[in-house]
Motif scaffolding. Structure first.
Motif, mmCIF file in Angstrom:
data_model
loop_
_atom_site.group_PDB
_atom_site.id
_atom_site.type_symbol
_atom_site.label_atom_id
_atom_site.label_comp_id
_atom_site.label_asym_id
_atom_site.label_seq_id
_atom_site.Cartn_x
_atom_site.Cartn_y
_atom_site.Cartn_z
ATOM 1 N N ASP A 29 -4.083 5.644 -7.133
ATOM 2 C CA ASP A 29 -2.622 5.743 -7.090
ATOM 3 C C ASP A 29 -2.121 6.907 -7.942
ATOM 4 O O ASP A 29 -1.184 7.607 -7.566
ATOM 5 N N ARG A 75 -2.640 10.060 -6.030
ATOM 6 C CA ARG A 75 -1.678 10.149 -4.916
ATOM 7 C C ARG A 75 -0.271 10.517 -5.397
ATOM 8 O O ARG A 75 0.496 11.104 -4.645
ATOM 9 N N ARG A 76 0.059 10.176 -6.621
ATOM 10 C CA ARG A 76 1.359 10.574 -7.165
ATOM 11 C C ARG A 76 1.428 12.080 -7.397
ATOM 12 O O ARG A 76 2.506 12.661 -7.386
#
Length: 76
Positions: free
Chosen positions: A36, A39-40
């Motif tokens: 995550d 992906r940010r």
């Protein structure tokens, strides 16, 4: 976190492919958090979770790590 937020605000997400791999057996915050986080910061995140591995992926699952790196480089 502050550096990441400043970079996103000024430049946006990374445009190049990013390989992010994480072990599912680590004692940290977990593989999902690692992915995550990538992906940010990047638009094109590849890789994923490696089962039966913790923090030391290359030592615990060298064949799988090598396979993912080679596949990433071949596709990039």
């Amino acid at each position: 976190v502050i550096d990441n937020q400043a970079t996103l605000a000024s430049s946006g997400k990374l445009k190049m492919p990013v390989l992010s791999i994480a072990g599912t057996g680590g004692r940290g915050r977990g593989a999902a958090v690692v992915l995550d986080s990538a992906r940010r910061m990047a638009e094109d995140v590849r890789g994923g979770e490696i089962t039966s591995a913790g923090h030391w992926l290359a030592e615990e699952r060298p064949e799988e790590v090598s396979r993912q790196i080679l596949a990433f480089l071949d596709a990039s």
